[in-house]
Write an enzyme that holds these catalytic residues in place. Structure first.
Site: not given
Ligand SMILES: [Zn+2]
Length: 189
Positions: A37, A41, A68, A71
């Site tokens: 991330c 995030c 992810c 994000c």
């Molecule tokens: Zn994330």
């Protein structure tokens, strides 16, 4: 090239506060989920001992972590102007639904408080104020162009509680939806 490391106190603080200022400076990978991330995030905070920090997101990818979905750590960071335009599109396309700030933030891939801050700084209105304007503007058009009842129009524009719809309309335009419609018919607008 860049090897993962344990987060410093400053990096851990950035992760726990979803600090957007740290975005682009490092990325963090979580062993328990095998996802990596950006620091900002808004996803659930991992345990610190599961976190590995990378200076390059591609190093996290090479180490077997998946980016992810929330994000999007490999995407170019979008500018605020682009993000605000995306938020406007989301508001317009979802205005008929009972949209909350949290749902909007989730659709727009940001945290609720940061989204409100950026949106208000760019437009002068909060996202929910803008949403109300979109709904009431649409209601005005439907009041003049159709014979639908006030209750039906409230539902159609995303304000299904009729009493709330009437009150919101009167607050903004100084007359009830029915008064507005009658006056419009008189003036042939
Ligand atoms: Zn994330």
């Amino acid at each position: 090239m860049s090897v993962g490391g344990v987060p410093t106190d400053a990096q851990w603080a950035a992760i726990t506060t979803n600090d957007t200022a740290a975005d682009g400076q490092f990325w963090y990978a979580v062993q328990s989920t095998m996802i990596f991330c950006r620091p900002s995030c808004p996803s659930r905070l991992p345990k610190r001992e599961n976190v590995t920090v990378y200076a390059d997101p591609h190093a996290a990818l090479a180490a077997g972590y998946r980016p992810c979905k929330r994000c999007r750590p490999l995407a170019q960071p979008v500018s605020n102007a682009t993000w605000v335009a995306e938020i406007d599109t989301l508001l317009a396309t979802h205005s008929q639904e009972p949209l909350t700030l949290n749902e909007l933030a989730s659709l727009a891939h940001g945290s609720a408080s940061y989204l409100r801050h950026v949106y208000q700084a760019a437009t002068g209105a909060t996202p929910l104020q803008r949403l109300k304007t979109i709904r009431l503007t649409r209601a005005k058009a439907l009041l003049t162009a159709t014979d639908l009842t006030v209750a039906q129009i409230g539902v159609l524009v995303g304000i299904p509680t009729t009493s709330y719809f009437i009150a919101a309309f009167r607050t903004v335009y100084g007359q009830t939806p029915l008064q507005f419609r009658r006056e419009c018919q008189k003036r042939n607008c």
